[in-house]
Design a protein around this motif. Structure first.
Motif, PDB file in Angstrom:
ATOM      1  N   LEU A  37       0.827  -1.205   0.000  1.00 18.40           N
ATOM      2  CA  LEU A  37       0.000   0.000   0.000  1.00 18.40           C
ATOM      3  C   LEU A  37       0.862   1.256   0.000  1.00 18.40           C
ATOM      4  CD1 LEU A  37      -2.687  -1.066   2.607  1.00 18.40           C
ATOM      5  CD2 LEU A  37      -2.954  -0.900   0.143  1.00 18.40           C
ATOM      6  N   PRO A  38       0.389   2.301  -0.666  1.00 18.15           N
ATOM      7  CA  PRO A  38       1.141   3.563  -0.659  1.00 18.15           C
ATOM      8  C   PRO A  38       1.019   4.262   0.694  1.00 18.15           C
ATOM      9  CG  PRO A  38      -0.859   3.761  -1.971  1.00 18.15           C
ATOM     10  CD  PRO A  38      -0.773   2.340  -1.546  1.00 18.15           C
ATOM     11  N   PRO A  39       1.918   5.208   0.959  1.00 19.96           N
ATOM     12  CA  PRO A  39       1.837   5.960   2.223  1.00 19.96           C
ATOM     13  C   PRO A  39       0.599   6.860   2.239  1.00 19.96           C
ATOM     14  CG  PRO A  39       3.569   6.839   0.823  1.00 19.96           C
ATOM     15  CD  PRO A  39       3.065   5.607   0.158  1.00 19.96           C
ATOM     16  N   PRO A  40       0.203   7.331   3.421  1.00 24.19           N
ATOM     17  CA  PRO A  40      -1.017   8.148   3.531  1.00 24.19           C
ATOM     18  C   PRO A  40      -1.019   9.391   2.647  1.00 24.19           C
ATOM     19  CG  PRO A  40      -0.313   7.440   5.708  1.00 24.19           C
ATOM     20  CD  PRO A  40       0.761   7.015   4.743  1.00 24.19           C
ATOM     21  N   ALA A  41       0.128  10.047   2.500  1.00 22.46           N
ATOM     22  CA  ALA A  41       0.170  11.253   1.661  1.00 22.46           C
ATOM     23  C   ALA A  41      -0.174  10.916   0.213  1.00 22.46           C
ATOM     24  CB  ALA A  41       1.553  11.895   1.746  1.00 22.46           C
ATOM     25  N   ALA A  42       0.320   9.797  -0.266  1.00 20.02           N
ATOM     26  CA  ALA A  42       0.011   9.394  -1.641  1.00 20.02           C
ATOM     27  C   ALA A  42      -1.470   9.032  -1.761  1.00 20.02           C
ATOM     28  CB  ALA A  42       0.887   8.216  -2.053  1.00 20.02           C
ATOM     29  N   LEU A  43      -2.033   8.398  -0.731  1.00 19.10           N
ATOM     30  CA  LEU A  43      -3.463   8.077  -0.768  1.00 19.10           C
ATOM     31  C   LEU A  43      -4.305   9.346  -0.825  1.00 19.10           C
ATOM     32  CD1 LEU A  43      -3.593   5.131   1.787  1.00 19.10           C
ATOM     33  CD2 LEU A  43      -3.911   5.001  -0.683  1.00 19.10           C
ATOM     34  N   GLU A  45      -3.390  12.120  -2.213  1.00 18.13           N
ATOM     35  CA  GLU A  45      -3.253  12.604  -3.594  1.00 18.13           C
ATOM     36  C   GLU A  45      -4.142  11.801  -4.537  1.00 18.13           C
ATOM     37  OE1 GLU A  45      -1.517  15.220  -5.036  1.00 18.13           O
ATOM     38  OE2 GLU A  45      -1.397  15.836  -2.932  1.00 18.13           O
ATOM     39  N   PHE A  46      -4.212  10.485  -4.351  1.00 16.33           N
ATOM     40  CA  PHE A  46      -5.089   9.662  -5.194  1.00 16.33           C
ATOM     41  C   PHE A  46      -6.547  10.094  -5.014  1.00 16.33           C
ATOM     42  CE2 PHE A  46      -1.785   6.097  -4.881  1.00 16.33           C
ATOM     43  CZ  PHE A  46      -1.209   6.452  -6.081  1.00 16.33           C
ATOM     44  N   ASN A  47      -6.948  10.352  -3.761  1.00 13.83           N
ATOM     45  CA  ASN A  47      -8.314  10.803  -3.503  1.00 13.83           C
ATOM     46  C   ASN A  47      -8.583  12.164  -4.130  1.00 13.83           C
ATOM     47  OD1 ASN A  47      -9.606   8.721  -2.191  1.00 13.83           O
ATOM     48  ND2 ASN A  47      -8.844   9.327  -0.182  1.00 13.83           N
ATOM     49  N   ARG A  48      -7.559  13.008  -4.164  1.00 12.00           N
ATOM     50  CA  ARG A  48      -7.721  14.336  -4.770  1.00 12.00           C
ATOM     51  C   ARG A  48      -7.916  14.197  -6.279  1.00 12.00           C
ATOM     52  NH1 ARG A  48      -4.687  17.862  -7.242  1.00 12.00           N
ATOM     53  NH2 ARG A  48      -2.744  16.734  -6.951  1.00 12.00           N
ATOM     54  N   ILE A  49      -7.180  13.287  -6.898  1.00 12.62           N
ATOM     55  CA  ILE A  49      -7.260  13.119  -8.349  1.00 12.62           C
ATOM     56  C   ILE A  49      -8.514  12.334  -8.740  1.00 12.62           C
ATOM     57  CG2 ILE A  49      -6.126  12.071 -10.339  1.00 12.62           C
ATOM     58  CD1 ILE A  49      -3.457  12.585  -8.863  1.00 12.62           C
ATOM     59  N   VAL A  50      -8.744  11.207  -8.062  1.00 14.78           N
ATOM     60  CA  VAL A  50      -9.910  10.358  -8.339  1.00 14.78           C
ATOM     61  C   VAL A  50     -10.682  10.212  -7.034  1.00 14.78           C
ATOM     62  CG1 VAL A  50     -10.678   8.070  -9.054  1.00 14.78           C
ATOM     63  CG2 VAL A  50      -8.667   9.080 -10.128  1.00 14.78           C
ATOM     64  N   PRO A  51     -11.855  10.773  -6.928  1.00 14.32           N
ATOM     65  CA  PRO A  51     -12.617  10.628  -5.681  1.00 14.32           C
ATOM     66  C   PRO A  51     -12.864   9.155  -5.361  1.00 14.32           C
ATOM     67  CG  PRO A  51     -13.597  12.324  -7.078  1.00 14.32           C
ATOM     68  CD  PRO A  51     -12.532  11.648  -7.895  1.00 14.32           C
ATOM     69  N   GLY A  52     -12.543   8.766  -4.143  1.00  8.87           N
ATOM     70  CA  GLY A  52     -12.692   7.378  -3.718  1.00  8.87           C
ATOM     71  C   GLY A  52     -11.556   6.484  -4.196  1.00  8.87           C
ATOM     72  N   GLY A  53     -10.488   7.076  -4.699  1.00  5.51           N
ATOM     73  CA  GLY A  53      -9.367   6.293  -5.228  1.00  5.51           C
ATOM     74  C   GLY A  53      -8.671   5.468  -4.163  1.00  5.51           C
ATOM     75  N   ALA A  54      -8.503   6.050  -2.982  1.00  8.33           N
ATOM     76  CA  ALA A  54      -7.825   5.316  -1.905  1.00  8.33           C
ATOM     77  C   ALA A  54      -8.650   4.111  -1.477  1.00  8.33           C
ATOM     78  CB  ALA A  54      -7.573   6.238  -0.719  1.00  8.33           C
ATOM     79  N   GLU A  55      -9.953   4.267  -1.409  1.00  6.09           N
ATOM     80  CA  GLU A  55     -10.811   3.144  -1.029  1.00  6.09           C
ATOM     81  C   GLU A  55     -10.745   2.040  -2.084  1.00  6.09           C
ATOM     82  OE1 GLU A  55     -15.469   2.164   0.061  1.00  6.09           O
ATOM     83  OE2 GLU A  55     -14.822   4.232  -0.215  1.00  6.09           O
ATOM     84  N   ARG A  56     -10.684   2.425  -3.357  1.00  4.82           N
ATOM     85  CA  ARG A  56     -10.562   1.427  -4.423  1.00  4.82           C
ATOM     86  C   ARG A  56      -9.242   0.676  -4.304  1.00  4.82           C
ATOM     87  NH1 ARG A  56     -11.945   4.783  -9.706  1.00  4.82           N
ATOM     88  NH2 ARG A  56     -10.941   2.975 -10.651  1.00  4.82           N
ATOM     89  N   ILE A  57      -8.169   1.385  -3.934  1.00  3.33           N
ATOM     90  CA  ILE A  57      -6.864   0.731  -3.756  1.00  3.33           C
ATOM     91  C   ILE A  57      -6.944  -0.276  -2.610  1.00  3.33           C
ATOM     92  CG2 ILE A  57      -4.473   1.112  -3.030  1.00  3.33           C
ATOM     93  CD1 ILE A  57      -4.584   3.742  -4.621  1.00  3.33           C
ATOM     94  N   PHE A  58      -7.561   0.107  -1.495  1.00  7.46           N
ATOM     95  CA  PHE A  58      -7.699  -0.804  -0.362  1.00  7.46           C
ATOM     96  C   PHE A  58      -8.562  -2.010  -0.717  1.00  7.46           C
ATOM     97  CE2 PHE A  58      -6.038   2.564   2.348  1.00  7.46           C
ATOM     98  CZ  PHE A  58      -5.315   1.830   3.254  1.00  7.46           C
ATOM     99  N   ASN A  59      -9.650  -1.780  -1.450  1.00  2.92           N
ATOM    100  CA  ASN A  59     -10.511  -2.893  -1.855  1.00  2.92           C
ATOM    101  C   ASN A  59      -9.751  -3.871  -2.746  1.00  2.92           C
ATOM    102  OD1 ASN A  59     -12.648  -1.860  -0.413  1.00  2.92           O
ATOM    103  ND2 ASN A  59     -13.585  -0.852  -2.180  1.00  2.92           N
ATOM    104  N   GLN A  60      -8.950  -3.343  -3.669  1.00  4.08           N
ATOM    105  CA  GLN A  60      -8.162  -4.203  -4.544  1.00  4.08           C
ATOM    106  C   GLN A  60      -7.123  -4.993  -3.738  1.00  4.08           C
ATOM    107  OE1 GLN A  60      -8.703  -4.871  -7.677  1.00  4.08           O
ATOM    108  NE2 GLN A  60      -6.965  -6.227  -7.847  1.00  4.08           N
ATOM    109  N   PHE A  61      -6.501  -4.337  -2.767  1.00  3.95           N
ATOM    110  CA  PHE A  61      -5.519  -5.000  -1.907  1.00  3.95           C
ATOM    111  C   PHE A  61      -6.170  -6.141  -1.132  1.00  3.95           C
ATOM    112  CE2 PHE A  61      -3.695  -5.113   2.435  1.00  3.95           C
ATOM    113  CZ  PHE A  61      -2.474  -5.664   2.117  1.00  3.95           C
ATOM    114  N   GLU A  62      -7.354  -5.901  -0.570  1.00  2.00           N
ATOM    115  CA  GLU A  62      -8.049  -6.945   0.191  1.00  2.00           C
ATOM    116  C   GLU A  62      -8.480  -8.090  -0.714  1.00  2.00           C
ATOM    117  OE1 GLU A  62     -11.119  -4.613   1.964  1.00  2.00           O
ATOM    118  OE2 GLU A  62      -9.847  -3.943   3.611  1.00  2.00           O
ATOM    119  N   ALA A  63      -8.974  -7.782  -1.918  1.00  2.00           N
ATOM    120  CA  ALA A  63      -9.399  -8.830  -2.855  1.00  2.00           C
ATOM    121  C   ALA A  63      -8.207  -9.682  -3.291  1.00  2.00           C
ATOM    122  CB  ALA A  63     -10.084  -8.211  -4.067  1.00  2.00           C
ATOM    123  N   GLU A  64      -7.079  -9.047  -3.547  1.00  2.00           N
ATOM    124  CA  GLU A  64      -5.883  -9.787  -3.964  1.00  2.00           C
ATOM    125  C   GLU A  64      -5.392 -10.688  -2.840  1.00  2.00           C
ATOM    126  OE1 GLU A  64      -1.909 -10.962  -4.740  1.00  2.00           O
ATOM    127  OE2 GLU A  64      -2.405  -9.552  -3.146  1.00  2.00           O
ATOM    128  N   GLY A  65      -5.455 -10.209  -1.596  1.00  2.19           N
ATOM    129  CA  GLY A  65      -5.054 -11.023  -0.448  1.00  2.19           C
ATOM    130  C   GLY A  65      -5.951 -12.237  -0.272  1.00  2.19           C
TER     131      GLY A  65
END
Length: 138
Positions: A37-43, A45-65
């Motif tokens: 997972l990226p650090p909080p600052a990068a998350l 930035e992802f949320n700023r660029i794509v709303p809900g981007g950090a949550e999508r990253i976490f969901n993908q991480f959990e699904a892959e696990g």
């Protein structure tokens, strides 16, 4: 009538005078992270660029696990099943060999019984000893 156009050499680039100083500064900035997972600052930035981007990253991480754990569980079940099938077939082979050796003794063929019985028991003893040797080294 038009005159033919001649190719001209490129204009000379002005060179700095001896008393002029050129200050040139280049900077390369690189960022990265190690781990899933990226650090909080990068998350952020992802949320700023794509709303809900950090949550999508976490969901993908959990699904892959979850997928990885399912694959590892399947592999473990397959390995256990494979070992059990091998043990069953080895036991069946040993019992069959000893039964043939007993039949040879019954038919008064001691040499055949010795070869078949010894040929059946020797690999079994070797397999047990080899397993003991590898367990001692581990």
């Amino acid at each position: 009538m038009k005159k033919p156009r001649r190719n001209r050499p490129p204009a000379p680039v002005p060179q700095p005078q001896h008393n002029q100083h050129i200050n040139e500064r280049r900077q390369i900035i690189s960022a990265g992270w190690s781990g899933p997972l990226p650090p909080p600052a990068a998350l952020d930035e992802f949320n700023r660029i794509v709303p809900g981007g950090a949550e999508r990253i976490f969901n993908q991480f959990e699904a892959e696990g979850a997928h990885r754990r399912e694959l590892e569980q399947r592999q473990s079940k397959f390995l256990v099943r494979d070992v059990h099938i091998g043990q069953f077939l080895a036991g069946l082979f040993a019992i069959s060999g000893l039964a043939v050796a007993a039949l040879a003794i019954y038919l008064d063929k001691p040499w055949a019984a010795t070869v078949i019985g010894g040929g059946t028991i020797a690999p079994i003893v070797y397999a047990f000893l080899r397993q003991t040797w590898t367990d001692d080294q581990a």
